[in-house]
Design a protein around this motif. Structure first.
Motif, short mmCIF file in Angstrom:
data_model
loop_
_atom_site.label_atom_id
_atom_site.label_comp_id
_atom_site.label_asym_id
_atom_site.label_seq_id
_atom_site.Cartn_x
_atom_site.Cartn_y
_atom_site.Cartn_z
N TYR A 53 83.59 8.84 -28.35
CA TYR A 53 84.12 7.56 -28.82
C TYR A 53 84.48 6.65 -27.66
O TYR A 53 84.20 5.44 -27.69
N ALA A 54 85.09 7.21 -26.63
CA ALA A 54 85.46 6.40 -25.48
C ALA A 54 84.22 5.81 -24.80
O ALA A 54 84.22 4.64 -24.40
N ARG A 55 83.18 6.61 -24.67
CA ARG A 55 81.94 6.12 -24.05
C ARG A 55 81.30 5.04 -24.90
O ARG A 55 80.82 4.02 -24.38
N ALA A 56 81.28 5.25 -26.22
CA ALA A 56 80.68 4.25 -27.12
C ALA A 56 81.45 2.93 -27.05
O ALA A 56 80.86 1.85 -27.01
N HIS A 57 82.77 3.03 -27.05
CA HIS A 57 83.61 1.83 -26.96
C HIS A 57 83.33 1.10 -25.64
O HIS A 57 83.12 -0.12 -25.62
N HIS A 58 83.30 1.85 -24.55
CA HIS A 58 83.09 1.24 -23.24
C HIS A 58 81.70 0.62 -23.12
O HIS A 58 81.54 -0.44 -22.50
N ASP A 59 80.69 1.26 -23.70
CA ASP A 59 79.34 0.71 -23.63
C ASP A 59 79.25 -0.67 -24.27
O ASP A 59 78.59 -1.58 -23.75
N VAL A 60 79.94 -0.84 -25.40
CA VAL A 60 79.91 -2.14 -26.07
C VAL A 60 80.67 -3.17 -25.23
O VAL A 60 80.20 -4.31 -25.04
N VAL A 61 81.83 -2.81 -24.73
CA VAL A 61 82.61 -3.73 -23.90
C VAL A 61 81.81 -4.13 -22.66
O VAL A 61 81.76 -5.32 -22.29
N SER A 62 81.17 -3.17 -22.02
CA SER A 62 80.41 -3.45 -20.80
C SER A 62 79.23 -4.37 -21.08
O SER A 62 78.92 -5.25 -20.27
N ALA A 63 78.57 -4.17 -22.22
CA ALA A 63 77.43 -5.03 -22.57
C ALA A 63 77.88 -6.47 -22.77
O ALA A 63 77.21 -7.41 -22.32
N ALA A 64 79.02 -6.66 -23.42
CA ALA A 64 79.53 -8.02 -23.61
C ALA A 64 79.96 -8.62 -22.27
O ALA A 64 79.67 -9.79 -21.97
N ALA A 65 80.63 -7.82 -21.45
CA ALA A 65 81.14 -8.32 -20.17
C ALA A 65 80.02 -8.66 -19.20
O ALA A 65 80.22 -9.45 -18.28
N ALA A 66 78.85 -8.07 -19.40
CA ALA A 66 77.73 -8.35 -18.51
C ALA A 66 77.19 -9.76 -18.68
O ALA A 66 76.51 -10.27 -17.79
N CYS A 67 77.50 -10.39 -19.83
CA CYS A 67 76.95 -11.73 -20.06
C CYS A 67 78.04 -12.81 -20.12
O CYS A 67 77.71 -14.00 -20.04
N CYS A 68 79.31 -12.44 -20.26
CA CYS A 68 80.38 -13.45 -20.26
C CYS A 68 81.72 -12.77 -20.07
O CYS A 68 81.85 -11.56 -20.31
N PRO A 69 82.75 -13.52 -19.62
CA PRO A 69 84.08 -12.91 -19.48
C PRO A 69 84.54 -12.30 -20.80
O PRO A 69 84.36 -12.88 -21.86
N THR A 70 85.12 -11.09 -20.70
CA THR A 70 85.44 -10.30 -21.89
C THR A 70 86.78 -9.61 -21.73
O THR A 70 87.05 -9.00 -20.69
N VAL A 71 87.62 -9.70 -22.76
CA VAL A 71 88.88 -8.97 -22.80
C VAL A 71 88.69 -7.71 -23.65
O VAL A 71 88.49 -7.82 -24.87
N PRO A 72 88.71 -6.53 -23.05
CA PRO A 72 88.56 -5.31 -23.84
C PRO A 72 89.81 -5.07 -24.69
O PRO A 72 90.93 -5.33 -24.24
N LEU A 73 89.63 -4.59 -25.90
CA LEU A 73 90.75 -4.18 -26.73
C LEU A 73 90.86 -2.66 -26.69
O LEU A 73 89.88 -1.97 -26.40
N PRO A 74 92.05 -2.12 -26.96
CA PRO A 74 92.20 -0.66 -26.93
C PRO A 74 91.26 0.02 -27.92
O PRO A 74 90.92 -0.54 -28.96
N MET A 75 90.87 1.24 -27.59
CA MET A 75 90.03 2.01 -28.48
C MET A 75 90.72 2.18 -29.84
O MET A 75 91.93 2.36 -29.91
N ALA A 76 89.93 2.09 -30.91
CA ALA A 76 90.41 2.24 -32.29
C ALA A 76 91.33 1.10 -32.71
O ALA A 76 92.33 1.32 -33.40
N THR A 77 91.00 -0.14 -32.32
CA THR A 77 91.68 -1.32 -32.84
C THR A 77 90.97 -1.70 -34.14
O THR A 77 89.80 -2.08 -34.12
N LEU A 78 91.67 -1.60 -35.26
CA LEU A 78 91.07 -1.82 -36.58
C LEU A 78 91.90 -2.77 -37.43
O LEU A 78 93.12 -2.87 -37.26
N TYR A 79 91.20 -3.43 -38.37
CA TYR A 79 91.85 -4.31 -39.34
C TYR A 79 91.24 -4.07 -40.71
O TYR A 79 90.13 -3.56 -40.84
N HIS A 80 91.98 -4.47 -41.73
CA HIS A 80 91.54 -4.30 -43.12
C HIS A 80 90.53 -5.39 -43.49
O HIS A 80 90.81 -6.22 -44.35
#
Length: 267
Positions: A78-105
């Protein structure tokens, strides 16, 4: 900001990986995220964008997450999957990572909550734009060996010579003094390394040094720090690290560039 989703089996929740400005849609193509059941997508937030994925709420109840925390392999996945998505976004624009397992209804709850934090996100994004995080670790030289035990053993079972006990204590005291001098010198060097790197960095954080039991080595870590460095100064940082190694003679490890996780929660 995290909410736990409703627990009935057919309910969905919105998992949020990060908040950024305008990511390139192609940057998210092919990312698995934390589930195979829905693609990673974007959620518009007026002047911001959230990187999200629809997940089953029952997979992220407190009980389910606690069970996952106890399974090292699953947690790493899960940590690797979360980081992969954050890194992909950060590679193209400034990105604020959120903690792992941040969820909403659901997406609307996520949109309302994240939009309410828009000022904080904009401040963080402006701070880290065109910057990356770099780690610097400094290690003390190995402790000098204690020859007193080997000397005593090699002497065999014969009776000790007069004054042998005093000589043994003197050797032990000398070894301890050399160790303390070595440690003091390593700490002084660590402070000078940190001071020089901070002059180059936009921001810095001192972290707790890892003990030998964590590194699995005999080396003693005397500096564990992370720095926010402008992209155009990356080569300068690499040259500085090499210069510091040559000038001080200590082991200095430079790692990065990373997504600036350490510098988005301070605003």
């Amino acid at each position: 900001m995290t909410e736990r989703g409703p627990e009935h089996s057919d309910a969905n929740a919105t998992y949020v990986f990060a908040v950024c400005w305008k990511p390139e849609p192609s940057a998210l193509v092919g990312l698995r995220g934390v589930t195979d059941e829905a693609p990673v997508s974007v959620l518009p937030l007026e002047t911001l964008t959230a990187i999200v994925q629809t997940v089953r709420a029952r997979d992220f109840t407190d009980e389910a997450w606690q069970a996952r925390l106890s399974d090292q392999r699953e947690l790493e996945r899960y940590a690797r999957a979360h980081h992969d998505v954050v890194s992909a976004a950060a590679a193209c624009c400034p990105t604020v990572p959120l903690p792992m397992a941040t969820l909403y209804h659901g997406e609307q709850r996520a949109r309302d909550a994240l939009t309410g934090e828009a000022d904080r996100f904009h401040t963080a994004l402006q701070r880290i734009a065109h910057h990356a995080e770099w780690g610097v670790k400094v290690y003390a030289p190995p402790c000098p060996p204690d020859d007193s035990t080997r000397s005593a053993t090699s002497a065999g079972p014969s009776r000790p010579a007069p004054g042998a006990g005093l000589a043994y204590l003197e050797r032990k005291r000398g070894v301890q003094e050399r160790r303390e001098r070595s440690q003091d010198e390593a700490l002084r060097v660590a402070e000078s390394v940190d001071a020089e790197v901070r002059l180059l960095a936009t921001a810095s954080r001192r972290l707790r040094p890892h003990g030998p039991q964590l590194s699995g080595e005999r080396r003693i870590q005397v500096l564990n720090a992370t720095y926010l460095v402008a992209e155009h100064r990356a080569d300068e940082l690499t040259l500085l690290a090499q210069s510091l190694r040559e000038r001080t003679g200590v082991q200095i490890e430079l790692s990065g560039p990373w997504v600036p996780y350490s510098f988005v929660g301070e605003v």
